[in-house]
Design a protein around this motif. Sequence first.
Motif, PDB file in Angstrom:
ATOM      1  N   SER A 181       6.506 -12.922  35.778  1.00 35.21           N
ATOM      2  CA  SER A 181       7.740 -13.530  36.267  1.00 35.21           C
ATOM      3  C   SER A 181       7.747 -13.630  37.792  1.00 35.21           C
ATOM      4  CB  SER A 181       8.938 -12.709  35.790  1.00 35.21           C
ATOM      5  OG  SER A 181      10.128 -13.240  36.284  1.00 35.21           O
ATOM      6  N   LYS A 182       7.353 -12.565  38.457  1.00 37.00           N
ATOM      7  CA  LYS A 182       7.335 -12.566  39.922  1.00 37.00           C
ATOM      8  C   LYS A 182       6.284 -13.531  40.465  1.00 37.00           C
ATOM      9  CE  LYS A 182       7.739  -9.392  43.775  1.00 37.00           C
ATOM     10  NZ  LYS A 182       7.862  -7.990  44.172  1.00 37.00           N
ATOM     11  N   CYS A 183       5.132 -13.609  39.801  1.00 33.49           N
ATOM     12  CA  CYS A 183       4.079 -14.544  40.220  1.00 33.49           C
ATOM     13  C   CYS A 183       4.556 -15.985  40.125  1.00 33.49           C
ATOM     14  CB  CYS A 183       2.822 -14.360  39.373  1.00 33.49           C
ATOM     15  SG  CYS A 183       1.940 -12.829  39.674  1.00 33.49           S
ATOM     16  N   VAL A 184       5.204 -16.330  39.005  1.00 33.85           N
ATOM     17  CA  VAL A 184       5.701 -17.700  38.827  1.00 33.85           C
ATOM     18  C   VAL A 184       6.790 -17.996  39.848  1.00 33.85           C
ATOM     19  CG1 VAL A 184       6.963 -19.217  37.242  1.00 33.85           C
ATOM     20  CG2 VAL A 184       5.030 -17.867  36.406  1.00 33.85           C
ATOM     21  N   ASP A 185       7.643 -17.015  40.125  1.00 30.47           N
ATOM     22  CA  ASP A 185       8.701 -17.189  41.120  1.00 30.47           C
ATOM     23  C   ASP A 185       8.120 -17.413  42.511  1.00 30.47           C
ATOM     24  OD1 ASP A 185      11.427 -17.192  42.072  1.00 30.47           O
ATOM     25  OD2 ASP A 185      11.071 -15.158  42.808  1.00 30.47           O
ATOM     26  N   LYS A 186       7.078 -16.689  42.856  1.00 28.86           N
ATOM     27  CA  LYS A 186       6.474 -16.780  44.193  1.00 28.86           C
ATOM     28  C   LYS A 186       5.609 -18.035  44.349  1.00 28.86           C
ATOM     29  CE  LYS A 186       4.838 -15.286  48.212  1.00 28.86           C
ATOM     30  NZ  LYS A 186       5.649 -15.225  49.411  1.00 28.86           N
ATOM     31  N   LYS A 217       0.756 -18.335  33.935  1.00 30.46           N
ATOM     32  CA  LYS A 217       1.782 -19.290  33.470  1.00 30.46           C
ATOM     33  C   LYS A 217       1.936 -19.218  31.955  1.00 30.46           C
ATOM     34  CE  LYS A 217       1.201 -23.012  36.805  1.00 30.46           C
ATOM     35  NZ  LYS A 217       0.819 -24.428  36.935  1.00 30.46           N
ATOM     36  N   THR A 218       0.799 -19.135  31.256  1.00 33.62           N
ATOM     37  CA  THR A 218       0.825 -19.064  29.792  1.00 33.62           C
ATOM     38  C   THR A 218       1.572 -17.823  29.328  1.00 33.62           C
ATOM     39  OG1 THR A 218      -1.277 -20.250  29.681  1.00 33.62           O
ATOM     40  CG2 THR A 218      -0.626 -19.013  27.724  1.00 33.62           C
ATOM     41  N   GLN A 219       1.278 -16.671  29.948  1.00 40.44           N
ATOM     42  CA  GLN A 219       1.986 -15.438  29.589  1.00 40.44           C
ATOM     43  C   GLN A 219       3.489 -15.598  29.827  1.00 40.44           C
ATOM     44  OE1 GLN A 219       0.177 -12.371  31.940  1.00 40.44           O
ATOM     45  NE2 GLN A 219      -1.422 -11.977  30.426  1.00 40.44           N
ATOM     46  N   PHE A 220       3.835 -16.196  30.955  1.00 40.87           N
ATOM     47  CA  PHE A 220       5.240 -16.397  31.292  1.00 40.87           C
ATOM     48  C   PHE A 220       5.931 -17.283  30.257  1.00 40.87           C
ATOM     49  CE2 PHE A 220       8.591 -18.774  33.532  1.00 40.87           C
ATOM     50  CZ  PHE A 220       9.369 -17.722  33.978  1.00 40.87           C
ATOM     51  N   GLU A 221       5.269 -18.371  29.886  1.00 36.11           N
ATOM     52  CA  GLU A 221       5.844 -19.304  28.912  1.00 36.11           C
ATOM     53  C   GLU A 221       5.950 -18.688  27.518  1.00 36.11           C
ATOM     54  OE1 GLU A 221       3.205 -22.600  29.417  1.00 36.11           O
ATOM     55  OE2 GLU A 221       4.129 -23.181  31.324  1.00 36.11           O
ATOM     56  N   GLU A 222       5.060 -17.738  27.203  1.00 34.11           N
ATOM     57  CA  GLU A 222       5.108 -17.045  25.917  1.00 34.11           C
ATOM     58  C   GLU A 222       6.151 -15.921  25.896  1.00 34.11           C
ATOM     59  OE1 GLU A 222       1.101 -15.698  25.378  1.00 34.11           O
ATOM     60  OE2 GLU A 222       0.376 -17.676  24.751  1.00 34.11           O
ATOM     61  N   GLY A 223       6.831 -15.718  27.023  1.00 31.57           N
ATOM     62  CA  GLY A 223       7.855 -14.680  27.089  1.00 31.57           C
ATOM     63  C   GLY A 223       7.340 -13.325  27.523  1.00 31.57           C
ATOM     64  N   ARG A 224       6.063 -13.236  27.863  1.00 36.75           N
ATOM     65  CA  ARG A 224       5.485 -11.961  28.325  1.00 36.75           C
ATOM     66  C   ARG A 224       5.675 -11.865  29.842  1.00 36.75           C
ATOM     67  NH1 ARG A 224      -0.055 -13.106  25.689  1.00 36.75           N
ATOM     68  NH2 ARG A 224      -0.782 -11.878  27.434  1.00 36.75           N
ATOM     69  N   VAL A 225       6.924 -11.802  30.268  1.00 36.05           N
ATOM     70  CA  VAL A 225       7.271 -11.868  31.692  1.00 36.05           C
ATOM     71  C   VAL A 225       7.026 -10.561  32.446  1.00 36.05           C
ATOM     72  CG1 VAL A 225       8.925 -13.728  31.389  1.00 36.05           C
ATOM     73  CG2 VAL A 225       9.703 -11.366  31.218  1.00 36.05           C
ATOM     74  N   THR A 226       6.827  -9.466  31.718  1.00 36.23           N
ATOM     75  CA  THR A 226       6.635  -8.185  32.389  1.00 36.23           C
ATOM     76  C   THR A 226       5.171  -7.759  32.462  1.00 36.23           C
ATOM     77  OG1 THR A 226       7.034  -6.990  30.331  1.00 36.23           O
ATOM     78  CG2 THR A 226       8.935  -7.365  31.777  1.00 36.23           C
ATOM     79  N   GLU A 227       4.252  -8.619  32.039  1.00 30.56           N
ATOM     80  CA  GLU A 227       2.815  -8.313  32.156  1.00 30.56           C
ATOM     81  C   GLU A 227       2.462  -8.164  33.634  1.00 30.56           C
ATOM     82  OE1 GLU A 227       0.205  -8.236  29.771  1.00 30.56           O
ATOM     83  OE2 GLU A 227       1.668  -8.350  28.154  1.00 30.56           O
TER      84      GLU A 227
END
Length: 168
Positions: free
Chosen positions: A63-68, A78-88
Amino acid sequence: HNELNKAYLDLVSYGMAYVLLEETGEMSGELNFTSVPLKQSYFEEGADSQPTHFYQQLHWTSSKCVDKFGDDTPEFIKTQFEEGRVTENHEIVFAIWLRHDAPDLDPGEPIAPELRRWGYSYICVKDKAFIGKEGGFYERPCFIARWLEASDSKFGMSPASRAMGDIL
């Protein structure tokens, strides 16, 4: 400022403190100070004992990576973020360096980031790839304070380390 209080604690406990100064947006005039944990950082110094390179190990969530980084975020994050794995968690290295070949330009005028005296980049450790574009600072953005420094070391000694013998 709260960040300086954290730096003071590191300084008297460990003999060193790192403070990073960044502008919140390009030419915004708003400054953000960050006390950088000693265990996540390393620096190199030049002949004048001033820092020329600074490295910070970051552990950021998807989540922080996509935000930054937005569109510049690595695909696997991005794939992890889109899959809902935002805390990886992802290991990112933030590197700052002195550009010895930077042209002498008027710092009072806007200068392209890649021509500024101090450069920086973010590197994803997993795929060893740069994230985003190379940036730049007009002046040294990292401050490295040392309580007491021995002549044969670039690292500081604190009042606590000097008293350790008596404490034990």
